[in-house]
Write a protein that holds these residues in place. Sequence first.
Motif, PDB file in Angstrom:
ATOM      1  N   PHE A 163       0.834  -1.202   0.000  1.00 32.69           N
ATOM      2  CA  PHE A 163       0.000   0.000   0.000  1.00 32.69           C
ATOM      3  C   PHE A 163       0.873   1.257   0.000  1.00 32.69           C
ATOM      4  CE2 PHE A 163      -2.148   3.431   2.304  1.00 32.69           C
ATOM      5  CZ  PHE A 163      -3.265   3.608   1.483  1.00 32.69           C
ATOM      6  N   LEU A 164       1.895   1.291   0.851  1.00 37.11           N
ATOM      7  CA  LEU A 164       2.752   2.472   0.927  1.00 37.11           C
ATOM      8  C   LEU A 164       3.542   2.676  -0.364  1.00 37.11           C
ATOM      9  CD1 LEU A 164       4.000   2.189   4.625  1.00 37.11           C
ATOM     10  CD2 LEU A 164       2.272   3.754   3.688  1.00 37.11           C
ATOM     11  N   GLN A 165       4.045   1.586  -0.947  1.00 35.57           N
ATOM     12  CA  GLN A 165       4.747   1.701  -2.223  1.00 35.57           C
ATOM     13  C   GLN A 165       3.801   2.215  -3.313  1.00 35.57           C
ATOM     14  OE1 GLN A 165       6.240  -2.426  -2.185  1.00 35.57           O
ATOM     15  NE2 GLN A 165       8.212  -1.539  -2.769  1.00 35.57           N
ATOM     16  N   ALA A 166       2.580   1.715  -3.323  1.00 38.84           N
ATOM     17  CA  ALA A 166       1.598   2.161  -4.314  1.00 38.84           C
ATOM     18  C   ALA A 166       1.293   3.648  -4.135  1.00 38.84           C
ATOM     19  CB  ALA A 166       0.318   1.332  -4.214  1.00 38.84           C
ATOM     20  N   GLN A 167       1.326   4.127  -2.900  1.00 42.69           N
ATOM     21  CA  GLN A 167       1.089   5.547  -2.655  1.00 42.69           C
ATOM     22  C   GLN A 167       2.244   6.391  -3.186  1.00 42.69           C
ATOM     23  OE1 GLN A 167      -2.062   6.215  -1.949  1.00 42.69           O
ATOM     24  NE2 GLN A 167      -2.032   3.986  -1.964  1.00 42.69           N
ATOM     25  N   VAL A 168       3.468   5.876  -3.084  1.00 40.57           N
ATOM     26  CA  VAL A 168       4.624   6.573  -3.663  1.00 40.57           C
ATOM     27  C   VAL A 168       4.462   6.644  -5.185  1.00 40.57           C
ATOM     28  CG1 VAL A 168       7.122   6.449  -4.077  1.00 40.57           C
ATOM     29  CG2 VAL A 168       6.211   6.015  -1.785  1.00 40.57           C
ATOM     30  N   ALA A 169       4.081   5.516  -5.799  1.00 38.98           N
ATOM     31  CA  ALA A 169       3.857   5.492  -7.252  1.00 38.98           C
ATOM     32  C   ALA A 169       2.756   6.474  -7.639  1.00 38.98           C
ATOM     33  CB  ALA A 169       3.494   4.078  -7.710  1.00 38.98           C
ATOM     34  N   ALA A 170       1.676   6.466  -6.886  1.00 37.22           N
ATOM     35  CA  ALA A 170       0.557   7.371  -7.164  1.00 37.22           C
ATOM     36  C   ALA A 170       0.991   8.826  -6.978  1.00 37.22           C
ATOM     37  CB  ALA A 170      -0.623   7.050  -6.258  1.00 37.22           C
ATOM     38  N   PHE A 171       1.796   9.084  -5.947  1.00 37.19           N
ATOM     39  CA  PHE A 171       2.272  10.438  -5.685  1.00 37.19           C
ATOM     40  C   PHE A 171       3.137  10.940  -6.842  1.00 37.19           C
ATOM     41  CE2 PHE A 171       5.526  13.341  -4.001  1.00 37.19           C
ATOM     42  CZ  PHE A 171       4.716  14.361  -3.528  1.00 37.19           C
ATOM     43  N   LEU A 172       4.072  10.115  -7.303  1.00 35.69           N
ATOM     44  CA  LEU A 172       4.949  10.533  -8.396  1.00 35.69           C
ATOM     45  C   LEU A 172       4.176  10.715  -9.696  1.00 35.69           C
ATOM     46  CD1 LEU A 172       8.070   8.342  -7.578  1.00 35.69           C
ATOM     47  CD2 LEU A 172       7.788  10.800  -7.219  1.00 35.69           C
ATOM     48  N   GLY A 173       3.255   9.800  -9.974  1.00 29.23           N
ATOM     49  CA  GLY A 173       2.394   9.965 -11.144  1.00 29.23           C
ATOM     50  C   GLY A 173       1.506  11.183 -10.986  1.00 29.23           C
ATOM     51  N   GLY A 174       1.013  11.395  -9.757  1.00 28.14           N
ATOM     52  CA  GLY A 174       0.134  12.532  -9.471  1.00 28.14           C
ATOM     53  C   GLY A 174       0.834  13.871  -9.584  1.00 28.14           C
ATOM     54  N   ILE A 175       2.062  13.942  -9.110  1.00 26.01           N
ATOM     55  CA  ILE A 175       2.838  15.192  -9.219  1.00 26.01           C
ATOM     56  C   ILE A 175       3.085  15.518 -10.694  1.00 26.01           C
ATOM     57  CG2 ILE A 175       5.155  16.175  -8.840  1.00 26.01           C
ATOM     58  CD1 ILE A 175       3.364  16.359  -6.396  1.00 26.01           C
ATOM     59  N   THR A 176       3.425  14.494 -11.460  1.00 26.75           N
ATOM     60  CA  THR A 176       3.610  14.683 -12.903  1.00 26.75           C
ATOM     61  C   THR A 176       2.312  15.183 -13.527  1.00 26.75           C
ATOM     62  OG1 THR A 176       5.237  12.888 -12.949  1.00 26.75           O
ATOM     63  CG2 THR A 176       4.236  13.511 -15.058  1.00 26.75           C
ATOM     64  N   ASP A 177       1.219  14.507 -13.208  1.00 33.50           N
ATOM     65  CA  ASP A 177      -0.108  14.841 -13.730  1.00 33.50           C
ATOM     66  C   ASP A 177      -0.510  16.266 -13.344  1.00 33.50           C
ATOM     67  OD1 ASP A 177      -2.844  14.959 -14.317  1.00 33.50           O
ATOM     68  OD2 ASP A 177      -3.358  13.164 -13.200  1.00 33.50           O
ATOM     69  N   TYR A 178      -0.441  16.571 -12.065  1.00 29.81           N
ATOM     70  CA  TYR A 178      -0.904  17.863 -11.562  1.00 29.81           C
ATOM     71  C   TYR A 178      -0.050  19.016 -12.106  1.00 29.81           C
ATOM     72  CZ  TYR A 178      -2.852  21.248  -8.262  1.00 29.81           C
ATOM     73  OH  TYR A 178      -3.475  22.330  -7.707  1.00 29.81           O
ATOM     74  N   GLY A 179       1.265  18.840 -12.096  1.00 28.99           N
ATOM     75  CA  GLY A 179       2.160  19.881 -12.597  1.00 28.99           C
ATOM     76  C   GLY A 179       1.944  20.157 -14.072  1.00 28.99           C
ATOM     77  N   LEU A 180       1.775  19.085 -14.839  1.00 26.27           N
ATOM     78  CA  LEU A 180       1.525  19.245 -16.267  1.00 26.27           C
ATOM     79  C   LEU A 180       0.159  19.882 -16.520  1.00 26.27           C
ATOM     80  CD1 LEU A 180       2.707  18.789 -19.052  1.00 26.27           C
ATOM     81  CD2 LEU A 180       1.857  16.439 -18.979  1.00 26.27           C
ATOM     82  N   MET A 181      -0.841  19.536 -15.693  1.00 27.23           N
ATOM     83  CA  MET A 181      -2.162  20.161 -15.829  1.00 27.23           C
ATOM     84  C   MET A 181      -2.056  21.673 -15.639  1.00 27.23           C
ATOM     85  SD  MET A 181      -5.536  19.959 -13.391  1.00 27.23           S
ATOM     86  CE  MET A 181      -4.665  20.901 -12.139  1.00 27.23           C
TER      87      MET A 181
ATOM     88  N   ILE B   3      -6.413  18.032 -18.069  1.00 25.62           N
ATOM     89  CA  ILE B   3      -6.505  16.827 -17.239  1.00 25.62           C
ATOM     90  C   ILE B   3      -6.389  15.575 -18.101  1.00 25.62           C
ATOM     91  CG2 ILE B   3      -8.057  15.460 -15.764  1.00 25.62           C
ATOM     92  CD1 ILE B   3      -9.061  18.157 -14.586  1.00 25.62           C
ATOM     93  N   LEU B   4      -6.977  15.588 -19.266  1.00 22.04           N
ATOM     94  CA  LEU B   4      -6.890  14.443 -20.173  1.00 22.04           C
ATOM     95  C   LEU B   4      -5.436  14.173 -20.572  1.00 22.04           C
ATOM     96  CD1 LEU B   4      -8.186  12.305 -22.052  1.00 22.04           C
ATOM     97  CD2 LEU B   4      -8.403  14.105 -23.756  1.00 22.04           C
ATOM     98  N   ILE B   5      -4.735  15.204 -20.981  1.00 20.60           N
ATOM     99  CA  ILE B   5      -3.347  15.058 -21.425  1.00 20.60           C
ATOM    100  C   ILE B   5      -2.435  14.718 -20.247  1.00 20.60           C
ATOM    101  CG2 ILE B   5      -1.368  16.266 -22.445  1.00 20.60           C
ATOM    102  CD1 ILE B   5      -3.537  17.943 -24.024  1.00 20.60           C
ATOM    103  N   SER B   6      -2.540  15.496 -19.184  1.00 20.07           N
ATOM    104  CA  SER B   6      -1.651  15.283 -18.036  1.00 20.07           C
ATOM    105  C   SER B   6      -1.943  13.957 -17.348  1.00 20.07           C
ATOM    106  CB  SER B   6      -1.771  16.439 -17.048  1.00 20.07           C
ATOM    107  OG  SER B   6      -3.064  16.478 -16.450  1.00 20.07           O
TER     108      SER B   6
END
Length: 143
Positions: A10-28, A43-46
């Motif tokens: 669960f914690l590793q998945a949260q790290v993966a989600a966080f890194l994907g999320g930071i990429t997503d949010y910053g690009l948005m 949001i679609l692209i990011s």
Amino acid sequence: MFSKKSISTFLQAQVAAFLGGITDYGLMILLTEVFKLHFTFSILISGTIGAIVNFSINRFWVFKNQSGYSSRINSQLFKFALVVLGSISLKSFGTLILQKSFQIDYRIGRLITDSFVSYGFNYPLIKNWVFRAKEKQNVIESN
């Protein structure tokens, strides 16, 4: 109740989600503020780019499903793509509803929507559907 392995996963998945999320949010933010795209298109692209980051980290680090079988990765990619489509749809729609109905800035609305979508939609589906087969296969092989 919870094993060390399930907590670690669960914690590793949260790290993966966080890194994907930071990429997503910053690009948005970049696409909306600098390139002046409507936030739903951003949001679609990011979300797509963030999903690639998230999938890669989940596959090779969190769930370690790099078995090398092309049919295996094709199945995982297909399932992951369906989760991502649902996730992007929920994030876009949720952000739009919060912005239109409650006049919440899209950046804040996106963070609120993300928290619900990530824990209530993405994680359960990624863990129990996209990357589930390898765990069950290991249990069967050990018996």
